[in-house]
Design a protein around this motif. Sequence first.
Motif, PDB file in Angstrom:
ATOM      1  N   PHE A  77     -23.699 -22.158 -10.309  1.00  9.08           N
ATOM      2  CA  PHE A  77     -24.455 -21.321  -9.391  1.00  9.08           C
ATOM      3  C   PHE A  77     -23.747 -19.984  -9.138  1.00  9.08           C
ATOM      4  N   TYR A  78     -24.573 -18.975  -8.819  1.00 12.13           N
ATOM      5  CA  TYR A  78     -24.090 -17.732  -8.241  1.00 12.13           C
ATOM      6  C   TYR A  78     -24.157 -17.874  -6.722  1.00 12.13           C
ATOM      7  N   PHE A  79     -23.389 -17.051  -6.029  1.00 15.27           N
ATOM      8  CA  PHE A  79     -23.431 -17.036  -4.574  1.00 15.27           C
ATOM      9  C   PHE A  79     -23.818 -15.626  -4.120  1.00 15.27           C
ATOM     10  N   PHE A  80     -24.981 -15.528  -3.459  1.00 13.15           N
ATOM     11  CA  PHE A  80     -25.512 -14.257  -3.012  1.00 13.15           C
ATOM     12  C   PHE A  80     -25.777 -14.298  -1.509  1.00 13.15           C
ATOM     13  N   CYS A  81     -25.909 -13.119  -0.943  1.00 11.56           N
ATOM     14  CA  CYS A  81     -26.387 -13.025   0.428  1.00 11.56           C
ATOM     15  C   CYS A  81     -27.904 -13.236   0.419  1.00 11.56           C
ATOM     16  N   LEU A  82     -28.502 -13.312   1.600  1.00 12.59           N
ATOM     17  CA  LEU A  82     -29.926 -13.614   1.681  1.00 12.59           C
ATOM     18  C   LEU A  82     -30.770 -12.566   0.964  1.00 12.59           C
ATOM     19  N   GLU A  83     -30.448 -11.309   1.153  1.00  9.40           N
ATOM     20  CA  GLU A  83     -31.239 -10.228   0.536  1.00  9.40           C
ATOM     21  C   GLU A  83     -31.192 -10.305  -0.979  1.00  9.40           C
ATOM     22  N   HIS A  84     -30.003 -10.522  -1.528  1.00  7.91           N
ATOM     23  CA  HIS A  84     -29.861 -10.490  -2.985  1.00  7.91           C
ATOM     24  C   HIS A  84     -30.293 -11.796  -3.645  1.00  7.91           C
TER      25      HIS A  84
ATOM     26  N   LYS B 252     -20.864  -6.460  -0.222  1.00  8.83           N
ATOM     27  CA  LYS B 252     -19.691  -7.003   0.447  1.00  8.83           C
ATOM     28  C   LYS B 252     -20.054  -8.049   1.493  1.00  8.83           C
ATOM     29  N   SER B 253     -21.318  -8.435   1.558  1.00  7.06           N
ATOM     30  CA  SER B 253     -21.753  -9.444   2.522  1.00  7.06           C
ATOM     31  C   SER B 253     -21.332 -10.834   2.037  1.00  7.06           C
ATOM     32  N   PRO B 254     -21.252 -11.804   2.954  1.00  7.45           N
ATOM     33  CA  PRO B 254     -20.895 -13.169   2.538  1.00  7.45           C
ATOM     34  C   PRO B 254     -21.981 -13.797   1.669  1.00  7.45           C
ATOM     35  N   GLY B 255     -21.579 -14.472   0.615  1.00  4.75           N
ATOM     36  CA  GLY B 255     -22.536 -15.131  -0.281  1.00  4.75           C
ATOM     37  C   GLY B 255     -22.740 -16.575   0.119  1.00  4.75           C
ATOM     38  N   ASP B 256     -23.613 -16.806   1.082  1.00  2.00           N
ATOM     39  CA  ASP B 256     -23.830 -18.163   1.584  1.00  2.00           C
ATOM     40  C   ASP B 256     -25.118 -18.788   1.060  1.00  2.00           C
ATOM     41  N   HIS B 257     -25.678 -18.229  -0.043  1.00  2.00           N
ATOM     42  CA  HIS B 257     -26.891 -18.797  -0.656  1.00  2.00           C
ATOM     43  C   HIS B 257     -26.640 -18.991  -2.150  1.00  2.00           C
ATOM     44  N   LYS B 258     -26.893 -20.202  -2.648  1.00  2.00           N
ATOM     45  CA  LYS B 258     -26.667 -20.506  -4.051  1.00  2.00           C
ATOM     46  C   LYS B 258     -27.898 -20.166  -4.894  1.00  2.00           C
ATOM     47  N   ALA B 259     -27.657 -19.720  -6.134  1.00  2.00           N
ATOM     48  CA  ALA B 259     -28.738 -19.427  -7.084  1.00  2.00           C
ATOM     49  C   ALA B 259     -28.317 -19.964  -8.450  1.00  2.00           C
ATOM     50  N   PRO B 260     -29.183 -20.666  -9.167  1.00  2.00           N
ATOM     51  CA  PRO B 260     -28.804 -21.247 -10.471  1.00  2.00           C
ATOM     52  C   PRO B 260     -28.474 -20.178 -11.490  1.00  2.00           C
ATOM     53  N   ARG B 261     -27.507 -20.465 -12.341  1.00  2.00           N
ATOM     54  CA  ARG B 261     -27.088 -19.491 -13.358  1.00  2.00           C
ATOM     55  C   ARG B 261     -28.051 -19.419 -14.541  1.00  2.00           C
ATOM     56  N   GLY B 262     -28.806 -20.499 -14.801  1.00  2.00           N
ATOM     57  CA  GLY B 262     -29.808 -20.430 -15.870  1.00  2.00           C
ATOM     58  C   GLY B 262     -29.699 -21.575 -16.847  1.00  2.00           C
ATOM     59  N   ARG B 263     -30.609 -21.568 -17.848  1.00  2.00           N
ATOM     60  CA  ARG B 263     -30.681 -22.625 -18.844  1.00  2.00           C
ATOM     61  C   ARG B 263     -29.389 -22.696 -19.645  1.00  2.00           C
ATOM     62  N   GLY B 264     -28.916 -23.919 -19.867  1.00  2.00           N
ATOM     63  CA  GLY B 264     -27.672 -24.122 -20.580  1.00  2.00           C
ATOM     64  C   GLY B 264     -26.459 -24.108 -19.676  1.00  2.00           C
ATOM     65  N   ARG B 265     -26.655 -23.763 -18.391  1.00  2.00           N
ATOM     66  CA  ARG B 265     -25.543 -23.732 -17.438  1.00  2.00           C
ATOM     67  C   ARG B 265     -25.950 -24.497 -16.182  1.00  2.00           C
ATOM     68  N   ASP B 266     -26.601 -25.634 -16.417  1.00  3.29           N
ATOM     69  CA  ASP B 266     -27.063 -26.459 -15.307  1.00  3.29           C
ATOM     70  C   ASP B 266     -25.881 -26.913 -14.454  1.00  3.29           C
TER      71      ASP B 266
END
Length: 220
Positions: free
Chosen positions: A55-62, A38-52
């Motif tokens: 992004f996903y949005f996660f907290c720092l830990e995740h 339930k934390s704020p997702g202020d960090h972007k992470a790429p979804r993967g090949r074929g979905r350039d």
Amino acid sequence: MKLDSKYFDSIRVSSKRQRSAAPTREEKHPRCQWKGCKSPGDHKAPRGRGRDGQFYFFCLEHVRQYNATYNYFDGMNDSEVQEFQKDAMTGHRPTWKVGANSPPPEGAAAGAPPPPDAAAAPGVGTKTMDPHSFFARRERAARQRAEAAAGKRRVVKPLEKKSLETLDLSIHASRDEIKARFKALVKIYHPDANGGDARSGEKLREIIQAYNFLKQAGLV
């Protein structure tokens, strides 16, 4: 600043209500997309090949956990990875070696049809990356149009003529006719269709050898 200064009166201090209206960190960022977080997702992470670009949005830990196991080449074998890395050097665009536009060799007849491998080698001694056979199809169509316009066909050599006769074909047989006749003769002379007759087996071997020779000669 003096209390009786004209600038002192121009200073405005926001009220508590206005200050409390400013968005919080939780309101400013979407919720972390990690299941159960339930934390704020202020960090972007790429979804993967074929979905350039997605992004996903996660907290720092995740986002750290996600990045630790992230593999862009997941599902690709070693040869596919090497090919991808090689193409990435040119932005996944087809490339040509130096000299691809060099003039034809001396003594070449003007307007003569290109060599069989011209689609893969538009320049002398060079080869072009043609993964989708675009140039090969274009050159083959050009040769076929030139032959049809001139009413000519390449000179058939004695062994090629003998192989065509083995398939009961004339020297003017097209590629499609050779393939169709080969398939038909295989069905006719296959041992399973003749009760295991040895003569049918020998005839079938002759047919296969003739077809393979025509294939190596470039007639199929």
